[in-house]
Design an enzyme around this catalytic site. Structure first.
Site, mmCIF file in Angstrom:
data_model
loop_
_atom_site.group_PDB
_atom_site.id
_atom_site.type_symbol
_atom_site.label_atom_id
_atom_site.label_comp_id
_atom_site.label_asym_id
_atom_site.label_seq_id
_atom_site.Cartn_x
_atom_site.Cartn_y
_atom_site.Cartn_z
ATOM 1 N N GLY A 15 -8.312 -8.085 5.396
ATOM 2 C CA GLY A 15 -7.325 -7.292 6.118
ATOM 3 C C GLY A 15 -7.124 -7.820 7.513
ATOM 4 N N LYS A 56 -23.368 -2.988 -3.409
ATOM 5 C CA LYS A 56 -24.731 -2.832 -3.943
ATOM 6 C C LYS A 56 -24.893 -1.503 -4.655
ATOM 7 C CE LYS A 56 -27.173 -6.224 -1.344
ATOM 8 N NZ LYS A 56 -28.150 -6.586 -0.315
ATOM 9 N N LYS A 107 0.829 -1.200 0.000
ATOM 10 C CA LYS A 107 0.000 0.000 0.000
ATOM 11 C C LYS A 107 0.866 1.254 0.000
ATOM 12 C CE LYS A 107 -3.841 -1.921 2.703
ATOM 13 N NZ LYS A 107 -4.972 -1.933 1.785
#
Lengths: 208, 323
Positions: B262, B188, B104
């Site tokens: 994670g 969604k 990251k």
């Protein structure tokens, strides 16, 4: 003649891309058939041909060892002569022995029918991944766009193995009877000739 | 269902790629970068902070590891500024495992990203889990031969990141909470926006398509491509709060191409078992019997306790540039 049944091993990797490539190849050859993702031994037992897609060979191998029956069914079908196409991770899965460029010998599960030794990640990491035009005589004169993504190479080949093409003196596609293996990803390029070659093997297989 | 493997012409103009050896061999093309993400499909990418954790992840069947300095849960606890992981740790892990390694960098931190590219990580996550370095701009990712993954909480964000050169999208969710509600909301949201797009496209209603592209602050060509494909044009993973095999199966059933886990694994008390079971549930997400078998491998008493996303002090999904 009944419909051709092709399966793409649906454990991990670019499964949908291989399904689409095969559908297109069937269409081009004017053949009728079904192509679907397969994960159970019952559905694999009915296949005329199987594709082991690109992905991570360690992941596909470890999930296959949990699902032992699936592994055995594939092993049996390939031994019986069912055509199989392995791209990248699929090539590794089919090989007799595999080692990693950096880490060395790996303890991953392999089918071991293809008489070759594979060096994993042989071109290096992702930033060394590349595209290049390949000459593959068995597919005709037009060059074939090879998409190499953290690709393996074939180091030693047995007597029964035909080398389909080399790149920079490294073997990157092979054929041994009913088995085709490529270091690169024909399913990511727009060219369907390699999938067509695999389907022609299926037609040959169905004659018997 | 297909995915667009080749970017549109106008995007291609912005690509940086290297010609080596001969005219034909090219590295870092859109196809090679997006293709890498395609190889991760149906897999689980696991956050790790040490060599030991990376080894556990590889043995459990992770498709890649994501190296960071602190797991998102610990980032919340520690407070302060979260930056990219130590180079030494990244290199150590790189030498130990055969699967791809991602790391990251802070949002907009061009130098951290360049450093990661030089080390040779396989993919860079420009992540809101770390403290954003630039509040105005994300990284212009076409300038890199290493592929990027970016977070998004709706279709507009996802398409804007793709426009900047991202090769893969993941939902933001709310990282480090062990709570999947925000990830589900984001999945969604994207799915519903695409459904709307698809119906405009199917009805050949160009006016509504253009209006929608303005609303989403995204280019019209990318909107049209997405509408035609009826899905995001790059690989789309779920992330943020996945803690159990059932969680992984849930997001896969909603149409995600794979999952990032994670804190859910290494903040649980049974990381080995949990990692394996999440991999199993991700592959067989649509087979309730196998998902049940996977769920049986974990003990709920050992799950990350988690946090209520409504009373968080730090909402990571809100960080970084608005556009």
């Amino acid at each position: 003649m009944s419909n051709i049944k092709v399966g793409v091993l649906g454990i991990q990797g670019d499964i949908e891309e291989n399904i689409l490539s095969t559908v297109e190849a069937l269409k081009k050859l004017n053949l009728r058939g079904t192509v679907e993702s397969v994960r159970y031994s019952e559905s694999i037992a009915e296949l005329d041909g199987l594709i082991l897609p690109g992905g991570e060979s360690t992941v596909i191998g470890s999930l296959l060892s949990i699902q032992g029956k699936v592994f055995q069914t594939i092993e049996k079908k390939i031994t019986e002569g069912m055509p199989v196409l392995g791209t990248c991770a699929g090539l590794i899965m089919l090989s007799k022995r595999t080692y990693d460029k950096v880490v060395g010998e790996t303890k991953q599960k392999l089918f071991g029918m293809l008489d070759v030794v594979i060096e994993r990640n042989a071109f290096g990491r992702q930033h060394e991944s590349f595209e290049v035009d390949l000459e593959i005589p068995v597919l005709g004169k037009e060059p074939f766009r090879g998409i190499f993504i953290r690709s393996p190479i074939v180091n030693n080949v047995g007597e029964s193995v035909t080398i389909l093409t080399k790149f920079n003196d490294k073997i990157v596609a092979v054929k041994q009877n009913n088995i085709i293996g490529t270091s690169f990803h024909p399913e990511l390029s727009a060219d369907r000739r390699l999938h067509e070659l695999f389907i022609k093997d299926i037609l040959e297989f169905r004659k018997y | 269902m297909t995915i667009s493997l080749v970017a549109t012409e106008e995007e291609r103009n912005g690509i940086k790629f290297k010609n080596l050896h001969n005219e034909q061999l090219v590295q870092g093309t859109t196809l090679v970068k997006r293709g890498f993400a395609h190889m991760q499909k149906h897999g689980v990418i696991m956050d790790v902070t040490t060599v030991e954790q990376a080894q556990i992840a590889e043995d459990a069947g992770a498709v890649a590891v994501m190296v960071l300095d602190k797991l998102p849960y610990d980032v919340r606890k520690a407070g302060g500024v979260a930056r990219t992981a130590s180079i030494k740790v990244i290199e150590e892990i790189m030498d130990e495992i055969t699967i791809p390694l991602m790391a990251k960098c802070r949002i907009g931190h061009i130098s951290e990203a360049k450093i990661l590219e030089v080390i040779g990580v396989d993919m860079i996550d420009e992540s809101e889990v770390l403290t954003p370095a630039d509040e105005e701009n994300h990284i212009w990712k076409w300038n890199y031969t290493t592929p990027f993954v970016n977070g998004a909480k709706n279709l507009g964000e996802a398409l804007r990141r793709i426009e900047e050169g991202s090769s893969m999208i993941r939902t933001k969710g709310e990282p480090g909470t062990g709570n999947i509600a925000e990830a589900i909301r984001h999945i969604k949201q994207v799915n519903n926006d695409i459904r709307k797009l698809r119906s405009f496209y199917f009805d050949k209603d160009e006016q509504e398509l253009i209006k929608f592209s303005r609303e989403l602050k995204s280019s019209y060509s990318l909107i049209k491509e997405t509408a035609k494909l009826a899905r995001l044009p790059v690989v789309n993973f779920a992330a943020g709060g996945i803690s159990t095999p059932a969680d992984a199966a849930l997001v896969m059933n909603l149409g995600c191409d794979g999952v990032f886990v994670g804190s859910g694994i290494f903040k649980a008390e049974d990381p080995e078992q949990r990692a394996k079971s999440i991999v199993l549930a991700t592959t067989y997400y649509d087979d309730p019997t196998i998902v049940m078998e996977a769920q049986k491998l974990v003990d709920e008493k050992k799950s990350l306790l988690g946090l209520d996303t409504k009373s968080l002090e730090l909402r990571m999904q809100e960080r970084g540039p608005m556009i």
